[in-house]
Design a protein around this motif. Structure first.
Motif, PDB file in Angstrom:
ATOM      1  N   HIS A 115      -0.103   9.258   6.564  1.00 35.61           N
ATOM      2  CA  HIS A 115       0.331   8.671   7.831  1.00 35.61           C
ATOM      3  C   HIS A 115      -0.714   7.757   8.432  1.00 35.61           C
ATOM      4  O   HIS A 115      -1.911   8.035   8.399  1.00 35.61           O
ATOM      5  CB  HIS A 115       0.669   9.782   8.829  1.00 35.61           C
ATOM      6  CG  HIS A 115       1.868  10.555   8.423  1.00 35.61           C
ATOM      7  ND1 HIS A 115       1.808  11.877   8.089  1.00 35.61           N
ATOM      8  CD2 HIS A 115       3.148  10.169   8.248  1.00 35.61           C
ATOM      9  CE1 HIS A 115       3.021  12.288   7.752  1.00 35.61           C
ATOM     10  NE2 HIS A 115       3.847  11.267   7.841  1.00 35.61           N
ATOM     11  N   ASP A 116      -0.227   6.661   8.951  1.00 33.92           N
ATOM     12  CA  ASP A 116      -1.056   5.788   9.754  1.00 33.92           C
ATOM     13  C   ASP A 116      -0.524   5.905  11.173  1.00 33.92           C
ATOM     14  O   ASP A 116       0.562   5.421  11.489  1.00 33.92           O
ATOM     15  CB  ASP A 116      -0.935   4.346   9.242  1.00 33.92           C
ATOM     16  CG  ASP A 116      -1.807   3.403  10.045  1.00 33.92           C
ATOM     17  OD1 ASP A 116      -2.334   3.825  11.099  1.00 33.92           O
ATOM     18  OD2 ASP A 116      -1.961   2.249   9.613  1.00 33.92           O
ATOM     19  N   TRP A 117      -1.300   6.574  11.978  1.00 38.58           N
ATOM     20  CA  TRP A 117      -0.825   6.937  13.320  1.00 38.58           C
ATOM     21  C   TRP A 117      -0.414   5.705  14.125  1.00 38.58           C
ATOM     22  O   TRP A 117       0.498   5.735  14.940  1.00 38.58           O
ATOM     23  CB  TRP A 117      -1.941   7.726  14.011  1.00 38.58           C
ATOM     24  CG  TRP A 117      -1.665   8.111  15.425  1.00 38.58           C
ATOM     25  CD1 TRP A 117      -0.967   9.196  15.840  1.00 38.58           C
ATOM     26  CD2 TRP A 117      -2.085   7.427  16.594  1.00 38.58           C
ATOM     27  NE1 TRP A 117      -0.924   9.246  17.195  1.00 38.58           N
ATOM     28  CE2 TRP A 117      -1.612   8.161  17.687  1.00 38.58           C
ATOM     29  CE3 TRP A 117      -2.827   6.263  16.825  1.00 38.58           C
ATOM     30  CZ2 TRP A 117      -1.845   7.769  19.002  1.00 38.58           C
ATOM     31  CZ3 TRP A 117      -3.062   5.875  18.121  1.00 38.58           C
ATOM     32  CH2 TRP A 117      -2.570   6.632  19.199  1.00 38.58           C
ATOM     33  N   ARG A 118      -1.071   4.583  13.844  1.00 39.16           N
ATOM     34  CA  ARG A 118      -0.773   3.375  14.622  1.00 39.16           C
ATOM     35  C   ARG A 118       0.631   2.862  14.370  1.00 39.16           C
ATOM     36  O   ARG A 118       1.167   2.087  15.143  1.00 39.16           O
ATOM     37  CB  ARG A 118      -1.787   2.274  14.289  1.00 39.16           C
ATOM     38  CG  ARG A 118      -3.209   2.640  14.679  1.00 39.16           C
ATOM     39  CD  ARG A 118      -4.170   1.660  14.081  1.00 39.16           C
ATOM     40  NE  ARG A 118      -4.006   1.600  12.638  1.00 39.16           N
ATOM     41  CZ  ARG A 118      -4.576   0.691  11.859  1.00 39.16           C
ATOM     42  NH1 ARG A 118      -5.325  -0.256  12.396  1.00 39.16           N
ATOM     43  NH2 ARG A 118      -4.396   0.707  10.565  1.00 39.16           N
ATOM     44  N   VAL A 176      10.785   6.917   7.396  1.00 43.84           N
ATOM     45  CA  VAL A 176      10.515   5.643   6.740  1.00 43.84           C
ATOM     46  C   VAL A 176       9.863   4.658   7.710  1.00 43.84           C
ATOM     47  O   VAL A 176       8.903   3.979   7.362  1.00 43.84           O
ATOM     48  CB  VAL A 176      11.833   5.034   6.189  1.00 43.84           C
ATOM     49  CG1 VAL A 176      11.625   3.590   5.777  1.00 43.84           C
ATOM     50  CG2 VAL A 176      12.335   5.847   5.005  1.00 43.84           C
ATOM     51  N   ILE A 177      10.346   4.640   8.932  1.00 47.65           N
ATOM     52  CA  ILE A 177       9.969   3.583   9.869  1.00 47.65           C
ATOM     53  C   ILE A 177       8.456   3.553  10.116  1.00 47.65           C
ATOM     54  O   ILE A 177       7.881   2.490  10.328  1.00 47.65           O
ATOM     55  CB  ILE A 177      10.774   3.756  11.184  1.00 47.65           C
ATOM     56  CG1 ILE A 177      10.733   2.479  12.024  1.00 47.65           C
ATOM     57  CG2 ILE A 177      10.328   4.937  11.986  1.00 47.65           C
ATOM     58  CD1 ILE A 177      11.963   1.659  11.838  1.00 47.65           C
ATOM     59  N   GLU A 178       7.816   4.728  10.018  1.00 48.62           N
ATOM     60  CA  GLU A 178       6.368   4.754  10.228  1.00 48.62           C
ATOM     61  C   GLU A 178       5.614   4.229   9.008  1.00 48.62           C
ATOM     62  O   GLU A 178       4.393   4.170   9.012  1.00 48.62           O
ATOM     63  CB  GLU A 178       5.898   6.169  10.596  1.00 48.62           C
ATOM     64  CG  GLU A 178       6.030   7.221   9.514  1.00 48.62           C
ATOM     65  CD  GLU A 178       7.389   7.913   9.493  1.00 48.62           C
ATOM     66  OE1 GLU A 178       8.364   7.320   9.985  1.00 48.62           O
ATOM     67  OE2 GLU A 178       7.473   9.038   8.961  1.00 48.62           O
ATOM     68  N   HIS A 179       6.344   3.865   7.947  1.00 44.49           N
ATOM     69  CA  HIS A 179       5.681   3.355   6.751  1.00 44.49           C
ATOM     70  C   HIS A 179       5.979   1.883   6.485  1.00 44.49           C
ATOM     71  O   HIS A 179       5.484   1.336   5.518  1.00 44.49           O
ATOM     72  CB  HIS A 179       6.114   4.166   5.527  1.00 44.49           C
ATOM     73  CG  HIS A 179       5.785   5.627   5.629  1.00 44.49           C
ATOM     74  ND1 HIS A 179       4.498   6.099   5.477  1.00 44.49           N
ATOM     75  CD2 HIS A 179       6.549   6.710   5.898  1.00 44.49           C
ATOM     76  CE1 HIS A 179       4.503   7.418   5.638  1.00 44.49           C
ATOM     77  NE2 HIS A 179       5.726   7.808   5.901  1.00 44.49           N
ATOM     78  N   VAL A 180       6.830   1.259   7.317  1.00 47.00           N
ATOM     79  CA  VAL A 180       7.158  -0.151   7.050  1.00 47.00           C
ATOM     80  C   VAL A 180       6.291  -1.061   7.906  1.00 47.00           C
ATOM     81  O   VAL A 180       5.756  -0.669   8.948  1.00 47.00           O
ATOM     82  CB  VAL A 180       8.657  -0.453   7.289  1.00 47.00           C
ATOM     83  CG1 VAL A 180       9.534   0.444   6.455  1.00 47.00           C
ATOM     84  CG2 VAL A 180       9.008  -0.361   8.752  1.00 47.00           C
ATOM     85  N   SER A 181       6.175  -2.323   7.454  1.00 46.00           N
ATOM     86  CA  SER A 181       5.255  -3.237   8.125  1.00 46.00           C
ATOM     87  C   SER A 181       5.815  -3.802   9.415  1.00 46.00           C
ATOM     88  O   SER A 181       5.096  -3.985  10.384  1.00 46.00           O
ATOM     89  CB  SER A 181       4.901  -4.381   7.182  1.00 46.00           C
ATOM     90  OG  SER A 181       4.306  -3.865   6.034  1.00 46.00           O
ATOM     91  N   ASP A 219       0.831  -1.207   0.000  1.00 44.86           N
ATOM     92  CA  ASP A 219       0.000   0.000   0.000  1.00 44.86           C
ATOM     93  C   ASP A 219       0.859   1.248   0.000  1.00 44.86           C
ATOM     94  O   ASP A 219       0.567   2.229  -0.672  1.00 44.86           O
ATOM     95  CB  ASP A 219      -0.883   0.034   1.252  1.00 44.86           C
ATOM     96  CG  ASP A 219      -1.946  -1.036   1.193  1.00 44.86           C
ATOM     97  OD1 ASP A 219      -2.255  -1.484   0.074  1.00 44.86           O
ATOM     98  OD2 ASP A 219      -2.444  -1.413   2.273  1.00 44.86           O
ATOM     99  N   GLU A 220       1.911   1.201   0.808  1.00 43.37           N
ATOM    100  CA  GLU A 220       2.790   2.368   0.915  1.00 43.37           C
ATOM    101  C   GLU A 220       3.481   2.622  -0.421  1.00 43.37           C
ATOM    102  O   GLU A 220       3.606   3.763  -0.865  1.00 43.37           O
ATOM    103  CB  GLU A 220       3.842   2.133   2.006  1.00 43.37           C
ATOM    104  CG  GLU A 220       3.273   1.899   3.388  1.00 43.37           C
ATOM    105  CD  GLU A 220       2.976   3.198   4.128  1.00 43.37           C
ATOM    106  OE1 GLU A 220       3.245   4.278   3.574  1.00 43.37           O
ATOM    107  OE2 GLU A 220       2.450   3.124   5.252  1.00 43.37           O
ATOM    108  N   VAL A 221       3.932   1.562  -1.066  1.00 40.66           N
ATOM    109  CA  VAL A 221       4.617   1.729  -2.345  1.00 40.66           C
ATOM    110  C   VAL A 221       3.687   2.399  -3.355  1.00 40.66           C
ATOM    111  O   VAL A 221       4.073   3.340  -4.049  1.00 40.66           O
ATOM    112  CB  VAL A 221       5.135   0.369  -2.871  1.00 40.66           C
ATOM    113  CG1 VAL A 221       5.653   0.528  -4.305  1.00 40.66           C
ATOM    114  CG2 VAL A 221       6.230  -0.154  -1.965  1.00 40.66           C
TER     115      VAL A 221
END
Lengths: 309, 506
Positions: free
Chosen positions: A249-252, A194-199, A63-65
């Protein structure tokens, strides 16, 4: 905080978050942590196929990509959605400089000929700037999004100073060949926004570790998971002021500074000398270092790889 | 000049942002693409790549180059100067000590401090620089007067050292000093006597995309590609035209008449450490007499084009008489004398006998002569560019703004621009930013535009206020001037602003 396009599932979960009760908040945060960050180290519920040897494993979220692919064309527009990233960039260098200057090694580490690895380079805002510094020998910059990377490469062609120092690769950190000799490691491995976008953040950071030269630094920036950041980065920045594209952003997925600290210093070995700098964006003024703001907003974090004895 | 080129080549530091091998490689690639895309006439020359190309070798352009080369962070940049005039004459500028150029500027202590920081102040011929310590400004219609004197400033703790209001300096002295400093620092590729034929955009090759880079085309075929093209090229700036930046304003329908004057003595203070600058507001415009070393002064008389033509045509003795009259006689008397085609000398001496005498230092010492060949005039304009920056373009000095000379701020504004631009470039280099990108240049615009705008607005309003001869404005402005004169702290504030040592208001 690079922008991400809202996939349907994320957008709806973000909507769920719009009015969280404090209790709900905590629960969501705890769940997300269980899934991604803290538990990967406790092994209470390991993420699927987390063994580093599994070639298919990736911390990249599809999704992020796709979100960043859609934003690629506006990456270098100074008035576009990435403007506040451009504004933040000089602070990254100030932070790295202050980290490197804060250690009293004898002899002092070399101040020129530095090698950078920029993970999740996006359009190359940091990578280009690092390559322009006279103290830099080379910058290797990687990103899993092909569209974003082609924008980065096209933009780098506009500056004759970059060709010799900057190289891009369209890859995830998992696919990047591991360094075989100490000469192939990097003085600075950067993981900005980046870290807030990785699984799986913990696995992701583990994958970065072998690339850091002993005595070198892993430097990252992200956002603390607090009420304030939920309000400022999700509601104000994306919905009200619209200075960040909606769904970025996904706050979680946010990680707090003390969680970061605990991860490197207690759950992993070989790291020392954590450094932190909290920054706040003031519309019309720019980014400003504000001591203590790492507790509730954007922050830089760095740890040093312990030199092998 | 050959010697200079040689030494600059020897001293050139290893390239900063652009290494030599890249620019060599670029040439090879560019050759290929040009030959396939353009006619034979351009295929013979490929652009040399520079970080900064400065068009214009006046005070602003030269200060910028000296500032960049004097700073360790920016010293490694590849920089080029493009100047239409042959600078050899400027390098060998050494006039006799009793001859002064008619183009002088009032340099504020803050400009002087900046020039000192970049190492240029030491290269200026200080024997030809005259500080002044007091200003006498008065209204020609009502005689309301304001005296600026550091001795009266109660907030003396903040006064600059030496208590100078400003320094009078010949523009040539400043530019010659700057050029000596640049030659001393080395590393500037200088194209002198070079005509800019055109400014275009660069081309594209497999490896490089210079389609957003300005390329300066010099007569003779030389091409300079610029990461940042600086327009220090004056009020009719070709760089500004290239960037598509509009410059708005109006003409004052006034000309500034300049001349080097010889006075009866060394000023009322008796020497060079206590000199007074005079300015009288006449309905046709302000007339100013500014002290130079010894018994010399420089004249800046803003007046109508017809009056200016008359002043330039008069024999020396009649011009001297009119200048003396301009600081003493009533506007009505003066107006009458501008209608005479000759005989002003006798007319003035007769009328002065019937004019009440104020304290001697209230007017400048009588003028007794004019230096040959120093009487000249130029039209006065107000212009302000819509912006100072574009993608890979920055404007400084007169290319960005032209103002009325009544406050003596034109050159200082240019120095302020240069200081801010050099600081902006330094920050960009230290943080790996592309120093030519508009985004990197934004701090320069933010630091200078509003400041210049306020100052120019004040200067313009002063001109308009004092061109009124009668009506309610005259007693009001006189009251304002007298009130300010009575209030030492307010005057201190104005003086600190004039000296550039006040807060960051302007």
């Amino acid at each position: 905080m690079p922008p991400r396009n809202g996939s349907r599932s994320l957008a709806s979960s973000a909507r769920l978050l719009r009015r969280p009760s404090p209790a709900q908040n905590t629960r969501i945060a705890a769940t997300s942590l269980n899934k991604s960050f803290s538990t990967s180290t406790t092994r209470a519920s390991p993420p699927p196929t987390s063994q580093p040897t599994d070639a298919a494993f990736t911390t990249v979220s599809p999704d992020e990509v796709s979100h960043f692919n859609a934003l690629a064309s506006s990456w270098w527009d100074p008035q576009g959605p990435s403007r506040i990233l451009h504004l933040m960039n000089p602070l990254r260098h100030d932070f790295i400089r202050s980290c490197r200057a804060s250690v009293l090694d004898d002899p002092p580490p070399p101040s020129t000929g530095l090698k950078y690895l920029d993970v999740g380079c996006g359009g190359g805002i940091f990578a280009e700037s690092a390559a322009r510094l006279p103290s830099t020998a080379s910058v290797t910059a990687i990103d899993p999004s092909p569209e974003v990377l082609s924008v980065a490469k096209a933009h780098a062609r506009r500056d004759p100073a970059l060709a010799e120092k900057l190289s891009y690769a369209n890859t995830s950190i998992e696919q990047l060949p591991l360094p075989q000799t100490p000469q192939e490691t990097f003085d600075v491995v950067s993981v900005f926004e980046v870290i807030e976008h990785v699984s799986y953040p913990a696995e992701f950071l583990d994958r970065c570790t072998p690339f850091v030269k002993p005595g070198g630094w892993l430097v990252l920036s992200t956002i603390a998971r607090t009420w304030t950041s939920w309000l400022t980065t999700n509601i104000m920045a994306e919905d009200v002021l619209r200075i960040v594209p909606r769904g970025t952003h996904d706050w979680r997925k946010y990680i707090n500074e003390e969680e970061m600290r605990r991860h490197f210093l207690q759950k992993r070995t070989g790291w020392a000398e954590p450094r932190c700098m909290g920054v706040i964006y003031i519309p019309g003024f720019g980014w400003k270092e504000v001591s203590g703001s790492e507790k509730f907003g954007n922050y830089f974090f760095a740890v040093r790889r312990v030199a092998e004895s | 000049m050959e010697a200079f080129m040689l030494s600059s080549r020897q001293l050139r530091r290893p390239a900063g942002n652009i290494c030599r091998s890249c620019s060599r490689r670029l040439k090879l690639r560019a050759t290929r693409s040009y030959s396939s895309t353009s006619t034979a006439s351009t295929s013979t020359s490929q652009p040399d790549i520079y970080d900064v190309v400065c068009v214009g070798g006046g005070p602003a352009g030269l200060s910028l180059l000296a500032a960049l080369k004097a700073n360790p962070t920016t010293a490694g940049l590849r920089v080029a100067l493009v100047e239409a005039q042959d600078l050899r004459k400027l390098r060998s500028w050494q006039p006799p000590p009793d001859r002064f150029s008619n183009r002088c500027s009032s340099l504020t202590p803050s400009s002087a401090k900046f020039l000192d920081r970049i190492g240029a102040w030491a290269h200026v011929d200080r024997a030809r620089v005259q500080p002044y310590h007091e200003m006498q400004v008065w209204d020609g219609v009502s005689d309301a007067r304001i005296e600026f004197d550091w001795a009266l400033d109660q907030d003396a703790g903040r006064a600059p050292a030496g208590r100078k209001i400003a320094y009078m300096i010949e523009n040539l002295n400043l530019t010659a000093g700057l050029l000596r400093r640049i030659d001393e620092l080395g590393g500037v590729t200088s194209f002198e006597g070079a005509k800019v034929e055109d400014i275009t955009f660069g081309g594209e090759t497999d490896a490089l995309d210079l389609r957003e880079w300005p390329v300066v085309q010099l007569a003779g075929g030389k091409q300079l590609a610029a990461r940042l093209l600086v327009g220090a090229d004056g009020a009719n700036s070709p760089v500004r035209t290239f960037a598509g930046i509009d410059s708005k304003g109006w003409d004052y329908e006034r000309h500034g008449v300049v001349a080097t004057l010889e006075l009866e003595g060394h000023g009322w203070g008796g020497g060079d450490d206590s000199k007074i600058a005079y300015q009288r507001f006449l309905p046709t415009g302000p007339v100013a007499m500014l002290p130079m070393p010894g018994n010399y002064s420089t004249l800046v008389w803003s007046t109508t084009p017809a009056n200016a033509a008359l002043l330039k045509s008069l024999p020396a003795k009649d011009l001297v008489a009119l200048v003396n009259a301009a600081f003493r006689l009533s506007p009505v008397d003066l107006q009458f004398m501008h209608t005479m085609s000759s005989g002003q000398e006798d007319e003035v001496s007769w009328r002065l006998q019937h004019t009440p005498v104020s304290a001697p230092q209230a007017t400048p010492q009588p003028v007794i002569g004019v230096q040959d060949g120093t009487v000249a005039s130029f039209p006065l304009k107000f212009r302000h560019a819509d912006t100072y920056i574009g993608e890979r373009v920055a404007l400084v000095g007169d290319a960005a703004h032209t103002t009325h000379p009544l406050a003596g701020q034109g050159l200082n504004q240019g120095q302020g621009d240069v200081e801010a631009l050099a600081g902006t470039i330094e920050y960009a280099v230290a943080h790996g930013q592309d120093l030519g990108a508009r985004m990197s240049l934004e701090p320069y615009l933010a630091r200078r535009y509003a400041a210049n705008h306020v100052l120019m607005g004040v200067v313009d309003k002063l001109h308009k206020l004092y061109s009124v001869e009668s009506g309610p404005l005259v007693p009001l402005r006189s009251l304002g001037l007298s009130a300010v004169n009575a209030l030492a702290p307010v005057k201190g504030f104005f003086m600190r602003q004039a000296a550039g040592s006040g807060g960051k208001l302007f």
